[in-house]
Design a protein around this motif. Sequence first.
Motif, PDB file in Angstrom:
ATOM      1  N   VAL A 102      53.481  33.064 -81.632  1.00  0.00           N
ATOM      2  CA  VAL A 102      52.702  32.052 -80.923  1.00  0.00           C
ATOM      3  C   VAL A 102      53.518  31.493 -79.765  1.00  0.00           C
ATOM      4  CG1 VAL A 102      51.299  31.368 -82.918  1.00  0.00           C
ATOM      5  CG2 VAL A 102      53.476  30.207 -82.485  1.00  0.00           C
ATOM      6  N   THR A 103      52.818  31.123 -78.699  1.00  0.00           N
ATOM      7  CA  THR A 103      53.484  30.433 -77.592  1.00  0.00           C
ATOM      8  C   THR A 103      53.740  28.988 -77.976  1.00  0.00           C
ATOM      9  OG1 THR A 103      52.517  31.854 -75.910  1.00  0.00           O
ATOM     10  CG2 THR A 103      53.259  29.706 -75.190  1.00  0.00           C
ATOM     11  N   GLU A 104      52.694  28.325 -78.454  1.00  0.00           N
ATOM     12  CA  GLU A 104      52.797  26.968 -78.981  1.00  0.00           C
ATOM     13  C   GLU A 104      51.647  26.790 -79.951  1.00  0.00           C
ATOM     14  OE1 GLU A 104      50.162  24.807 -78.208  1.00  0.00           O
ATOM     15  OE2 GLU A 104      49.248  26.310 -76.908  1.00  0.00           O
ATOM     16  N   HIS A 105      51.705  25.732 -80.750  1.00  0.00           N
ATOM     17  CA  HIS A 105      50.587  25.453 -81.636  1.00  0.00           C
ATOM     18  C   HIS A 105      50.519  23.953 -81.904  1.00  0.00           C
ATOM     19  CE1 HIS A 105      47.383  26.299 -84.397  1.00  0.00           C
ATOM     20  NE2 HIS A 105      47.934  25.453 -85.243  1.00  0.00           N
ATOM     21  N   GLY A 106      49.314  23.407 -81.841  1.00  0.00           N
ATOM     22  CA  GLY A 106      49.117  21.993 -82.143  1.00  0.00           C
ATOM     23  C   GLY A 106      48.592  21.182 -80.978  1.00  0.00           C
ATOM     24  N   ASN A 107      48.808  21.653 -79.753  1.00  0.00           N
ATOM     25  CA  ASN A 107      48.348  20.894 -78.591  1.00  0.00           C
ATOM     26  C   ASN A 107      46.835  20.721 -78.588  1.00  0.00           C
ATOM     27  OD1 ASN A 107      50.983  20.914 -77.822  1.00  0.00           O
ATOM     28  ND2 ASN A 107      50.722  22.185 -76.008  1.00  0.00           N
ATOM     29  N   VAL A 108      46.119  21.781 -78.921  1.00  0.00           N
ATOM     30  CA  VAL A 108      44.659  21.730 -78.920  1.00  0.00           C
ATOM     31  C   VAL A 108      44.172  20.646 -79.876  1.00  0.00           C
ATOM     32  CG1 VAL A 108      42.549  22.993 -79.495  1.00  0.00           C
ATOM     33  CG2 VAL A 108      44.392  24.153 -78.283  1.00  0.00           C
ATOM     34  N   GLU A 109      44.683  20.643 -81.098  1.00  0.00           N
ATOM     35  CA  GLU A 109      44.207  19.700 -82.106  1.00  0.00           C
ATOM     36  C   GLU A 109      44.583  18.265 -81.763  1.00  0.00           C
ATOM     37  OE1 GLU A 109      42.136  20.873 -84.172  1.00  0.00           O
ATOM     38  OE2 GLU A 109      42.582  22.933 -83.560  1.00  0.00           O
ATOM     39  N   THR A 110      45.769  18.067 -81.231  1.00  0.00           N
ATOM     40  CA  THR A 110      46.196  16.718 -80.865  1.00  0.00           C
ATOM     41  C   THR A 110      45.352  16.184 -79.717  1.00  0.00           C
ATOM     42  OG1 THR A 110      48.447  17.175 -81.626  1.00  0.00           O
ATOM     43  CG2 THR A 110      48.150  15.308 -80.130  1.00  0.00           C
ATOM     44  N   GLY A 160      57.838  31.304 -82.855  1.00  0.00           N
ATOM     45  CA  GLY A 160      57.651  30.637 -81.566  1.00  0.00           C
ATOM     46  C   GLY A 160      58.562  31.281 -80.541  1.00  0.00           C
ATOM     47  N   ALA A 161      57.987  32.095 -79.673  1.00  0.00           N
ATOM     48  CA  ALA A 161      58.797  32.818 -78.699  1.00  0.00           C
ATOM     49  C   ALA A 161      58.140  32.819 -77.319  1.00  0.00           C
ATOM     50  CB  ALA A 161      59.032  34.252 -79.170  1.00  0.00           C
ATOM     51  N   ALA A 162      57.477  31.695 -77.004  1.00  0.00           N
ATOM     52  CA  ALA A 162      56.782  31.574 -75.724  1.00  0.00           C
ATOM     53  C   ALA A 162      55.892  32.800 -75.515  1.00  0.00           C
ATOM     54  CB  ALA A 162      57.775  31.361 -74.584  1.00  0.00           C
ATOM     55  N   CYS A 163      55.898  33.344 -74.317  1.00  0.00           N
ATOM     56  CA  CYS A 163      55.000  34.473 -74.040  1.00  0.00           C
ATOM     57  C   CYS A 163      55.616  35.822 -74.399  1.00  0.00           C
ATOM     58  CB  CYS A 163      54.563  34.432 -72.586  1.00  0.00           C
ATOM     59  SG  CYS A 163      53.676  32.906 -72.214  1.00  0.00           S
ATOM     60  N   ALA A 164      56.772  35.792 -75.044  1.00  0.00           N
ATOM     61  CA  ALA A 164      57.366  36.999 -75.624  1.00  0.00           C
ATOM     62  C   ALA A 164      56.988  37.129 -77.095  1.00  0.00           C
ATOM     63  CB  ALA A 164      58.886  36.953 -75.484  1.00  0.00           C
ATOM     64  N   ALA A 165      56.118  36.238 -77.584  1.00  0.00           N
ATOM     65  CA  ALA A 165      55.894  36.091 -79.018  1.00  0.00           C
ATOM     66  C   ALA A 165      55.171  37.267 -79.654  1.00  0.00           C
ATOM     67  CB  ALA A 165      55.123  34.798 -79.290  1.00  0.00           C
ATOM     68  N   GLY A 166      54.247  37.901 -78.938  1.00  0.00           N
ATOM     69  CA  GLY A 166      53.542  39.045 -79.521  1.00  0.00           C
ATOM     70  C   GLY A 166      54.494  40.157 -79.900  1.00  0.00           C
TER      71      GLY A 166
END
Length: 419
Positions: free
Chosen positions: A113-121, A169-175
């Motif tokens: 994932v790049t990040e997680h939680g921003n949407v829900e907050t 959590g690896a930013a846009c290298a995460a995939g």
Amino acid sequence: MIAPHLASQLPDDQRIVITGVGLTSPNGNDWGSFRQALLEKRSGVQPYEIRYFGETLAGVCDFDAQKYQSKKDIRRGTRAGSVGVYTAQEAVAHSGLDWENVDKDRVGIYVGVTEHGNVETENEIHVIKGFDYDTSCWSHHHNPRTVANNPAGEIALNMQITGPHYTIGAACAAGNAGIIQGAQMLRLNECDVAIAGGTSESIHTFGIFASFNSQNALATHADPTLASRPFDQKRNGIVVAEGGCLYTLERFSDAKARGAEIHGELVGYAMNTDATDFVLPNPERQAQCVQKALKRAGLEADQIDIVSTHATGTNSGDIQECAALRSVFGKCENVRINNTKSYIGHAMGAAGSLELAGNLMAFRDRVVHPTINVDELDPACDLPGLVLNEPQDKPQVDYILNNSFGMLGINSVVIVGRV
């Protein structure tokens, strides 16, 4: 006959292969339709509006979340979780595993994932704003929705998997990082099946659009399908996209024993860090990451058939990556270079795994999909073997190298070989 690589010299129980591909993208909800869209040059970018920021462009997925989840589970969970559940279920179904009889204690879930939680907050703050910021209106679902392991955890709950699950959590290298982690855990015998790759729900947070816009890095165009244009002289930024791609990974010995169809073997990988800037890539470190992956695979640069670029459509980012690739592949006549973001935008944490899937079928059809929307190639992005605007046949495809880089200088490279 495929050229030799170091992984082929390992015992079969140390060789890691792909037996299932599950994905949703802005231009396809399964591997076949996604590949067809790339060969037909069909963009998945469309007009999009999000609160506070307003009208913009985005890569939006339209998969059927209720195929594997109830309405209640969808309401209780997150968009990233739904993307994860859909793609994990599709990957397992595609693998042909006898899922009912698989030991779920021996299945691992590794989701980049790049990040997680921003949407829900952002959603919760929007709700309590209407109640004069009364926090008693804050959802009791917020904590499980926003913990970092959420997308992987939702998959575990949905599929009753009791082995290890976590996000990377690896930013846009995460995939790419998710794939690498899955392979490593299989080699360590921590699991027998790895569900690995990346997911993104990024288009559902207005903050990402606002931040890229403040950075003058958000793409605009009168025609949404032409907005994402890496390498083009008139590129003007990133198109944010959602999506996901998870793979079923197994040891070669297990896949062979059950007669599974194998879609590729992970023969090399590497990760490193620029340690030079928050956002500006370092081409020397990127090139070093590519070289490390080649060394681990025991391959020379000219043995690579397709290089899938990370290029996002920003001015400096594309130029820096091209400089890195030129230093490694500048004299290689065999290599062909393409880009998938030109079709779907930047799927953030899912970008690496989705872009690998876009090229993976070239082992079968021996066609290199092009980078689209390049009307005038930026001279600083001119690379030997760059495939632009039209698909190109390639008589033999043995190795695909997948670049995926992220903010704060994280770099990842995955090399997959034909089996």
